[in-house]
Structure formats: structure tokens, C-alpha cells
Design an enzyme around this catalytic site. Structure first.
Site: not given
Length: 435
Positions: A110, A113, A168
Site C-alpha cells: 500500500s 497509494k 489504507s
């Protein structure tokens, strides 16, 4: 906890000569559930880095192993860092102070992101509303980390970004991707933005960082994403938020009237929110963590101390200790703050392609003209951060402080100390708790 119910809005001053050092009292640690992006890996990472990797940022960064100039007076690197790849860099100048397999292409989890946010944040006003339909949630991987978005409910873009940064949430990523024309279009936009940032180790397959065949990035590229994103006010706000209220599901209340309550979400970045075995790191201001079976634990953080702003990225520690990625990040931060000003760099974080085209007179802070409180969170033009432009006298053009701390505007005394710092990080906030 009381310390987390107060909003800390201290601004980190980044000027061409001095950063205002702000004291930060670390609150008690707060446990949070371990985030997970996927339950299984698509492929196992190689055991050793390639003999030759990308040389973007300098030839030494393309070599396997640890790269550092440990001359006399430079503190020794911490010995207990087991990560497959890591990097310590000065967020302002872009100098890479030390690195280990910086360009090793690994699964990012993640932390990807950050690229997603840097790409899409400028596209939607934060007060825009979106009603979630079933198609928006299609394709979310099994076992994904979720913030708790419900179909047929309406969310603001601000809500969705809180879900992305704090929890997340892959569900929030997919909803924002749907608003952007779908996952395929978003992946295309992210890959194009990565190329613009010269993050050439990165190939995006899934915008949320979920394990996918061929999806890779590197410690070097993740650090580029963080540095670019931090030019945006909204990015800085979201990545430094410790906790916030998130809209829940609409239910029937008394007398049959619909009632929509909210619930609290907390940032899963342990250096920001703390945990039982990880204290809040002094001066921390974000950025993003990740964890998948294929990637292991990954993390990129930014922190300020003693007039220095550092970026540290750690990918996949081999030690199986709880919260090891945060512990190793903290040790590398500690080393970086001690070594800053003493160690000769081994490379640099390159600016994006568009930075070379920035015209004189551009806003050196990288901010859009407005406050950003109700805007798109853009920095400069579109999604491209803007490098500082030279002033007429040959200085960096940022002779006044770029932020305000405690309501006091700090002015530089004279111009003798002006240096041409690239990529300033204006008013970088630290540990923001949203009501």
C-alpha cells in the site's frame, strides 16, 4: 486518549535558509489492527538483488548492497537493519545520504497509494460528493484492508481520502478510481505520472497496491512519490492525520427518521499513531505504510528534527519482529539526523521531467494559489510539483519562511544565508488529529 483528542496544527517551516524546529510531545501509544492488502502472493520476490539496477539519481544507487560514505566524523550505520531495500534522503535538497539496494524492484504493497494520491488528488475538489454504486466496489481483492464504505451511501472526496490514508482502504481507492473513469484508466494515469516523476522502477497493475503479477516499485521510487505528494497541502494534511470521524451507514432512528452516525478511524502508521512496542516518532509527519504477503511490510516516512527534513523508505525487513518495519525506519531516521551535514551523499532524488520547464516567477512553495481547504489539493500546475524558481538576484527566491508556526511569521535576517534548496516542503504539518 486525551492527547489524541486535541488538534496539533504546528506548521513545519521550510525556508531557503532555516527550518523552525518545533517541539513535539509524544502521546501514549495506541494499538491499531495490522493492515493487510491481500492474503496471498502472486509471486515470490527474488532472494538477492540484481547485479545491475537503474542508475537514476546516481551510479552508486544502481549497485547492490549498502552505499554510504562513512568517512571520519560520520556516525556508523545501524547494524540491525534487515530490510531488503532502504533509503535515507534529505527531503529538501534531494540528497541521498545512504541507501541499500535502492533500485531493487520489489512489490510495494500500500505504499503505492502515495502514487495513487499524488496522481488523483488534484482531480476532485475535496467537498465533492459521490454516491457509491455496486460497480464502484467491483474487483477489490479478497482480504483487502477496508475503511468500511457502504454501497448506496454518499461520501465526500475528503471522506474517501481519509479512508485511503488512515485505514489504507482499498474500498476507498476503488471508489475514487471509479470517479476517475475506472481502475484501468487510473492505472494508466498512475503509470504515466510515475514516468513523469522519473520513477522508472515502477509498474502499476492495481492502484491500491494489492499483490498483482508484474506490479513493482523500489525504495527510490517510493521516496520520489512521497516527495512529490508532500508538495500538495491536502496530501500533507491527510498523511499526518492521526484519527478522524468517518461516515457510517444510514439507519432508521427514532420515529423512523434516517440517521447516519460516524465512527472513528485511526492511522495505521505506527510511527504517527504509536503502538505497544513503537512510540510516536519525534517530528513525524506521515507518510504511508503497507503490508502484503508478497511485499512484506513496507513504509515511507517523513520527519523533521533540528532544522532537517528527512525521508526514509524501508521495504520488507527480514527480521520477523512485530512492527519491525517501523523500528528499522526509526533507527535509520536517527542515523540520518545525526549524519546530516556530515555525510557526503551517494546520489540524489531527481526532480520530475516537468520541473525543468518551470518558469521563473512560479510559486516556489509548490502550492496552488488558494488555501487548499476547499480545493483540489493541487501543487503548482496540474499534478506536477513545481521546483523553486530563481529570483532576479540569483537567490532561490524564497527569502521568507514558507509556513507559519504559532501564528508567527519568521523572516530571514538578510540574504547572506540563502541557498538554492530545491523542492521546498511548505508548512508541513505534524500529527494532525481531526475532530
Amino acid at each position: 486518549m486525551p492527547a489524541q483528542n486535541k488538534t496539533t496544527r504546528r506548521s513545519l517551516l521550510v525556508t531557503s535558509a532555516v527550518l523552525s524546529s518545533l517541539a513535539l510531545a509524544a502521546p501514549a501509544a495506541v494499538a491499531a489492527p495490522k493492515p493487510s492488502d491481500s492474503p496471498s502472493a502472486s509471486a515470490s520476490p527474488s532472494a538477492t538483488p540484481p547485479a545491475s539496477m537503474s542508475s537514476v539519481g546516481g551510479a552508486r544507487l544502481g549497485r547492490p548492497g549498502t552505499q554510504a560514505n562513512l568517512a571520519g566524523g560520520v556516525p556508523a550505520l545501524p547494524k540491525d537493519v534487515s530490510a531488503r531495500s532502504w533509503i535515507v534522503a534529505d527531503a529538501e535538497s534531494g540528497e541521498v545520504l545512504a541507501a541499500h539496494n535502492a533500485h531493487w524492484r520489489l512489490a510495494p504493497a500500500s505504499t503505492l497509494k502515495m502514487l495513487f494520491a499524488d496522481t488523483l488528488l488534484p482531480k476532485f475538489p475535496r467537498d465533492a460528493k459521490h454516491k457509491v454504486v455496486p460497480a464502484d466496489m467491483a474487483g477489490i481483492g479478497a482480504g483487502s484492508s477496508m475503511v468500511g464504505i457502504k454501497e448506496e451511501e454518499t461520501y465526500s472526496v475528503h471522506d474517501l481520502w481519509l479512508g485511503v490514508f488512515l485505514r489504507s482502504g482499498n474500498d476507498a481507492v476503488h471508489v475514487l478510481s471509479a470517479m476517475n473513469g475506472g481502475v484501468e484508466n487510473t492505472v494508466k494515469d498512475m503509470n504515466e505520472h510515475a514516468e513523469e516523476l522519473q520513477a522508472l522502477d515502477t509498474h502499476v497493475v492495481s492502484p491500491d497496491g494489492y499483490d498483482a503479477e508484474g506490479q513493482v516499485s523500489s525504495a527510490y521510487d517510493l521516496t520520489l512519490f512521497a516527495r512529490s505528494g508532500l508538495q500538495k497541502k491536502d496530501f500533507r494534511e491527510y498523511c499526518s492525520t492521526v484519527s478522524a470521524k468517518f461516515p457510517g451507514q444510514t439507519k432508521k432512528g427514532k420515529k423512523g427518521k434516517p440517521v447516519r452516525e460516524s465512527f472513528e478511524i485511526q492511522n495505521t502508521n505506527r510511527l504517527l499513531a504509536g503502538d505497544s512496542d513503537v512510540p510516536v516518532y519525534q517530528g513525524i509527519a506521515g507518510v504511508k505504510n503497507g503490508n502484503t504477503t508478497n511485499a512484506g511490510a513496507t513504509f515511507t516516512g517523513v520527519a523533521e528534527r533540528g532544522g532537517k527534513v528527512l525521508l526514509v523508505t524501508v521495504m520488507n525487513p527480514e527480521k520477523p519482529e512485530h512492527n519491525e518495519v517501523y523500528k528499522e525506519t526509526a533507527r535509520l531516521f536517527d542515523w540520518g539526523f545525526k549524519a546530516a551535514g556530515k555525510v557526503q551523499p551517494v546520489g540524489e532524488l531527481v526532480p520530475p521531467k516537468g520541473a525543468e520547464e518551470a518558469k521563473p516567477g512560479a510559486n516556489p512553495s509548490g502550492e496552488a494559489g488558494g488555501s487548499g481547504d476547499g480545493g483540489s489539493g493541487t501543487a503548482g500546475t496540474g499534478s506536477k510539483p513545481v521546483a523553486s524558481a530563481p529570483a532576479a538576484d540569483g537567490s532561490s527566491g524564497i527569502g521568507t519562511a514558507l509556513g507559519i508556526a504559532g501564528g508567527v511569521l519568521v523572516l530571514l535576517a538578510g540574504g547572506a544565508f540563502l541557498v538554492n534548496r530545491r523542492w521546498p516542503l511548505p508548512d508541513l504539518v505534524r500529527r494532525r488529529t481531526r475532530p
